[in-house]
Design an enzyme around this catalytic site. Structure first.
Site, mmCIF file in Angstrom:
data_model
loop_
_atom_site.group_PDB
_atom_site.id
_atom_site.type_symbol
_atom_site.label_atom_id
_atom_site.label_comp_id
_atom_site.label_asym_id
_atom_site.label_seq_id
_atom_site.Cartn_x
_atom_site.Cartn_y
_atom_site.Cartn_z
ATOM 1 N N GLY A 53 -12.396 -4.358 1.658
ATOM 2 C CA GLY A 53 -13.776 -3.918 1.897
ATOM 3 C C GLY A 53 -14.267 -2.980 0.811
ATOM 4 O O GLY A 53 -15.401 -3.095 0.325
ATOM 5 N N ARG B 47 0.824 -1.218 0.000
ATOM 6 C CA ARG B 47 0.000 0.000 0.000
ATOM 7 C C ARG B 47 0.855 1.265 0.000
ATOM 8 O O ARG B 47 0.470 2.277 -0.589
ATOM 9 C CB ARG B 47 -0.904 0.021 1.227
ATOM 10 C CG ARG B 47 -2.096 -0.888 1.090
ATOM 11 C CD ARG B 47 -2.942 -0.821 2.323
ATOM 12 N NE ARG B 47 -4.250 -1.394 2.070
ATOM 13 C CZ ARG B 47 -5.183 -1.515 2.989
ATOM 14 N NH1 ARG B 47 -4.947 -1.123 4.215
ATOM 15 N NH2 ARG B 47 -6.353 -2.036 2.697
ATOM 16 N N GLY C 186 -7.702 -8.260 0.601
ATOM 17 C CA GLY C 186 -7.970 -9.183 1.703
ATOM 18 C C GLY C 186 -7.079 -10.407 1.713
ATOM 19 O O GLY C 186 -5.929 -10.376 1.260
ATOM 20 N N LYS D 284 -17.838 -16.199 5.195
ATOM 21 C CA LYS D 284 -19.297 -16.178 5.314
ATOM 22 C C LYS D 284 -20.022 -15.761 4.041
ATOM 23 O O LYS D 284 -19.571 -14.885 3.330
ATOM 24 C CB LYS D 284 -19.682 -15.178 6.392
ATOM 25 C CG LYS D 284 -19.214 -15.567 7.768
ATOM 26 C CD LYS D 284 -19.721 -14.522 8.710
ATOM 27 C CE LYS D 284 -19.228 -14.737 10.121
ATOM 28 N NZ LYS D 284 -19.437 -13.495 10.882
HETATM 29 P P1 AMP Z 1 -13.017 -13.359 4.235
HETATM 30 O O1 AMP Z 1 -12.458 -12.287 5.126
HETATM 31 O O2 AMP Z 1 -14.495 -13.385 4.182
HETATM 32 O O3 AMP Z 1 -12.364 -13.384 2.874
HETATM 33 O O4 AMP Z 1 -12.663 -14.710 4.941
HETATM 34 C C1 AMP Z 1 -11.382 -15.118 5.237
HETATM 35 C C2 AMP Z 1 -11.476 -16.150 6.297
HETATM 36 O O5 AMP Z 1 -12.230 -17.237 5.845
HETATM 37 C C3 AMP Z 1 -10.139 -16.690 6.691
HETATM 38 O O6 AMP Z 1 -9.863 -16.310 8.008
HETATM 39 C C4 AMP Z 1 -10.317 -18.207 6.577
HETATM 40 O O7 AMP Z 1 -9.803 -18.901 7.680
HETATM 41 C C5 AMP Z 1 -11.822 -18.361 6.578
HETATM 42 N N1 AMP Z 1 -12.213 -19.625 5.930
HETATM 43 C C6 AMP Z 1 -11.924 -20.034 4.681
HETATM 44 N N2 AMP Z 1 -12.406 -21.275 4.473
HETATM 45 C C7 AMP Z 1 -13.014 -21.652 5.595
HETATM 46 C C8 AMP Z 1 -13.691 -22.829 6.011
HETATM 47 N N3 AMP Z 1 -13.830 -23.872 5.183
HETATM 48 N N4 AMP Z 1 -14.179 -22.890 7.266
HETATM 49 C C9 AMP Z 1 -14.032 -21.841 8.111
HETATM 50 N N5 AMP Z 1 -13.400 -20.692 7.789
HETATM 51 C C10 AMP Z 1 -12.899 -20.604 6.547
#
Ligand code: AMP
Length: 395
Positions: free
Chosen positions: A375, A35, A352, A202
């Protein structure tokens, strides 16, 4: 069209520049300078044109006094000095006489960095809640405002929205210009086939992203924790995998409406707890009782790689598994590799964790673009307006 830095006469003017130097720091050492480097063209332009550069950035969250120690911007000003090959002065104060004196003593092309804007959050969250008086005060310190903090553009803070609302002249810098150009290229003029790869924890975080992308892409490959809500919606056994019960109905609707576009894992790397256990692969889509899916299985990796062979445009956001665990990184690594191994593909990573994974693999320069804002790029892909950019004056 927003005004850009190239539309302005900067010479001799006090230019307030909002950058996003919110970089990971461990024991005072910057872990990724992406960055900072991405902001250099804007800062250099002002220096070369003889403007006085007054830099604002936040770093981390400031909830109590202890946070001030670990989120002090001073080490970053030293690093910036190195990159610019020029002294960067530092103001430990975010307001007051000393800061004003430092600004008044600046000569053309001098650079001054102000302490973490979020130190002001100890004052009733003045920065993060866009305190009117603070935005006005910061605006009064300069004559022109340049917003180049894409990573913060989805937030309405005093140091972006507040300053812009109270200053005569505002424009965007090169970093924001480039981010918007790259995202628009993918969202508005994608070469087909266009494939989105969406992962991460999620569904709820990315529901609008999926909704908007389904209108534009040929296929969405889903991975990470969010895959299990979709699989449960189809009636598969998901064991103890991450699931959002509230989103099963929405997932069902998506699957009915876009059956051929949404591609889900057909096997998984599983573990009996959320731990870096040895990889165990399921035979098929169902996950046995007592286990949770933590990464894509081999058959899914092969399937996704095959789909990615014929693609012309890719947008990727979110890891395919729990990349924090070494044994569950494979899906994310293989996806990254299959993207960079192809010619003539326009590929964007939306910041991210997926960006961090690609950079860790040494692929930083192999993607067409890696966004500096997780974000912000998500909100842009959702089709939302980013307030930090919207408030900038039009040409
Ligand atoms: P995000 O910030 O939504 O891109 O999510 C990233 C997070 O998703 C990371 O901390 C990963 O550990 C989590 N993640 C990825 N795959 C899984 C999974 N199968 N079960 C639980 N957490 C997950």
């Amino acid at each position: 069209m927003k005004k850009t830095i190239d539309d302005l006469n900067l010479k001799g003017k006090k230019i307030l520049v909002r950058v996003d130097f919110n970089v990971p720091i461990k024991n005072g050492i910057v872990q990724s300078d992406k960055r900072i480097k991405a902001s250099l063209p804007t800062i250099k332009k002002i220096i070369n044109d003889g403007g006085k550069v007054i830099i604002f950035s936040h770093l981390g969250r400031i909830i109590n006094k202890e946070d001030k120690i670990k989120n002090n911007l001073k080490p970053i000003s030293i690093l910036l000095s190195k990159f610019l090959n020029k002294k960067v002065k530092f103001s430990n104060e975010t307001r007051g006489n000393n800061l004003e004196k430092k600004i008044n003593n600046m000569k053309n092309s001098d650079v001054l960095m102000i302490q973490n804007t979020r130190y002001e959050d100890l004052n009733n969250k003045a920065e993060s809640e866009n305190n009117l008086e603070l935005g006005k005060y910061w605006a009064s310190l300069g004559e022109i405002f340049i917003n180049d903090a894409f990573g913060t553009a989805h937030r309405k803070h005093a140091s972006n929205f507040g300053i812009s609302s109270n200053i005569k002249i505002s424009a965007i810098g090169y970093l924001i210009q480039n981010e918007i150009k790259m995202l628009n290229k993918v969202l508005n003029f994608p070469k087909k086939p266009f494939i989105a790869i969406i992962g991460g924890a999620k569904v709820s975080d990315k529901i609008l992203v999926i909704q908007n992308l389904l209108k534009k892409v040929d296929k969405i490959l889903i991975g990470g924790g969010m895959a299990y809500t979709f699989l449960k919606a189809q009636g598969y056994q998901i064991g103890n995998s991450l699931v959002e019960e509230d989103y099963i109905e929405i997932a069902k609707k998506f699957l009915i409406k876009s059956k051929d576009k949404i591609i889900l894992p057909i096997d998984h790397a599983i573990s009996n707890k959320f731990f870096n256990n040895k990889r165990k692969i399921t035979k098929g889509i169902d996950i046995p009782k007592g286990y949770m899916g933590l990464d894509l299985g081999k058959k899914t990796i092969d399937l996704y790689q095959k789909i990615l062979q014929e693609v012309k445009t890719i947008i990727w956001n979110g890891p395919m598994g729990v990349t924090e665990f070494n044994n569950f990184k494979e899906g994310t690594i293989f996806i990254a590799k299959s993207i960079v191994n192809q010619n003539n593909v326009f590929s964007i990573i939306g910041g991210g964790d997926s960006a961090a994974a690609a950079i860790e693999l040494g692929f930083e320069d192999k993607f067409s673009h890696i966004s500096t804002g997780g974000g912000a790029s998500l909100q842009y892909i959702e089709g939302k307006i980013l307030p930090g950019i919207e408030i900038i004056q039009n040409k």
